[in-house]
Design an enzyme around this catalytic site. Structure first.
Site, PDB file in Angstrom:
ATOM      1  N   HIS A  98     -49.550  27.176   9.579  1.00  0.00           N
ATOM      2  CA  HIS A  98     -48.748  25.858   9.454  1.00  0.00           C
ATOM      3  C   HIS A  98     -49.961  25.068   8.385  1.00  0.00           C
ATOM      4  O   HIS A  98     -49.815  24.052   8.419  1.00  0.00           O
ATOM      5  CB  HIS A  98     -49.022  25.579  11.011  1.00  0.00           C
ATOM      6  CG  HIS A  98     -48.479  25.624  11.744  1.00  0.00           C
ATOM      7  ND1 HIS A  98     -48.287  25.551  13.263  1.00  0.00           N
ATOM      8  CD2 HIS A  98     -47.361  26.942  11.857  1.00  0.00           C
ATOM      9  CE1 HIS A  98     -46.559  26.427  13.909  1.00  0.00           C
ATOM     10  NE2 HIS A  98     -46.846  27.450  12.812  1.00  0.00           N
ATOM     11  N   ASP A 121     -45.313  30.532 -12.315  1.00  0.00           N
ATOM     12  CA  ASP A 121     -45.629  32.244 -12.664  1.00  0.00           C
ATOM     13  C   ASP A 121     -45.613  33.149 -11.484  1.00  0.00           C
ATOM     14  O   ASP A 121     -46.065  34.419 -11.419  1.00  0.00           O
ATOM     15  CB  ASP A 121     -47.783  31.979 -12.696  1.00  0.00           C
ATOM     16  CG  ASP A 121     -48.103  30.947 -14.319  1.00  0.00           C
ATOM     17  OD1 ASP A 121     -47.452  30.964 -14.927  1.00  0.00           O
ATOM     18  OD2 ASP A 121     -48.971  30.471 -14.057  1.00  0.00           O
TER      19      ASP A 121
HETATM   20 ZN   LIG Z   1     -45.336  28.977  13.604  1.00  0.00          ZN
END
Ligand SMILES: [Zn+2]
Length: 232
Positions: A98, A121
């Site tokens: 997260h 890239d």
């Molecule tokens: Zn999660």
């Protein structure tokens, strides 16, 4: 000794990179490492702080999400990993975090536009954001369905998981993968850096233009094409 020691070690090392790279807080996030011949992957146990992890604590799970070996409960996101391994045979490592900027884009339900060469890239398209899951999927086998939501997004956008090794799940957060767990962690750090740069770009200029095709092509092929010349 177990025949799974090598993936336990690989999953452990990769998991330990997440706090070092600033991609996770507390027990957030998880990495897995697969062995295709054995048909299993090693994944972080659920809710164990990073400082208490060890290779032995990694849980061995098959591609249907069943625990094969290990005393602890595997990460709550295990079924998402299992679905992706089962259907995308070219990957051997998956990461879920997260991380702040990647998650902010996921919560905004937006693809991350390709604004610059850092992005180019690594991939030639916007980092895709899968739509939030429908209520049926959420109420049902949620983590399992998350895997299908990711694959459905790739199918709809015509993307190849071998070329685009990252996705945002709308309202949730990023998932990345790669040929190894190490590469999947690298991709996770790249996604976060690109997400931060894209956010800042839009703060400076809300209508910042996307990267020109010539530069997208140049930068990607420099690293990935048959005539690549980046690195040693
Ligand atoms: Zn999660």
């Amino acid at each position: 000794m177990s025949k799974y020691d090598h993936i336990r070690l690989s999953a452990y090392n990769a998991n330990m990179q997440l706090p070092k790279l600033g991609l996770v807080l507390f027990t957030f996030g998880n990495v897995s490492a697969a062995d295709r011949e054995l048909g299993v992957f090693a994944i972080k146990p659920s809710g164990v702080p990073y400082e208490d992890l060890s290779p032995e604590k990694m849980v061995i799970v098959d591609f249907d999400g069943n625990t094969v070996e290990g005393d602890l409960r595997p990460s709550s996101d295990t079924k998402t990993h299992a679905v992706l391994y089962k259907h995308w045979e070219g990957i051997n490592g998956i990461v879920h975090t997260h991380s702040t900027y990647g998650t902010a884009w996921a919560q905004s339900q937006r693809d991350i536009p390709i604004f610059g060469t850092t992005h180019a890239d690594h991939l030639t398209v916007d980092i895709p954001c899968a739509p939030p899951m429908n209520d049926e999927m959420i109420k049902g086998n949620y983590e399992y369905q998350t895997g299908f939501q990711i694959m459905e997004c790739f199918k709809e956008k015509g993307l190849d998981y071998k070329e685009v090794e990252m996705v945002l799940v709308g309202n949730h957060a990023p998932f990345t993968w790669g040929k190894t767990a190490e590469k999947a962690v690298y991709n996770s750090a790249v996604l976060e850096a690109v997400a931060q740069m894209a956010y800042l770009t839009e703060q400076i200029d809300r209508s910042a233009p996307r990267l020109k095709d010539a530069l997208i092509k140049k930068h990607y092929e420099r690293k990935h094409g048959p005539d690549s010349y980046y690195g040693q």
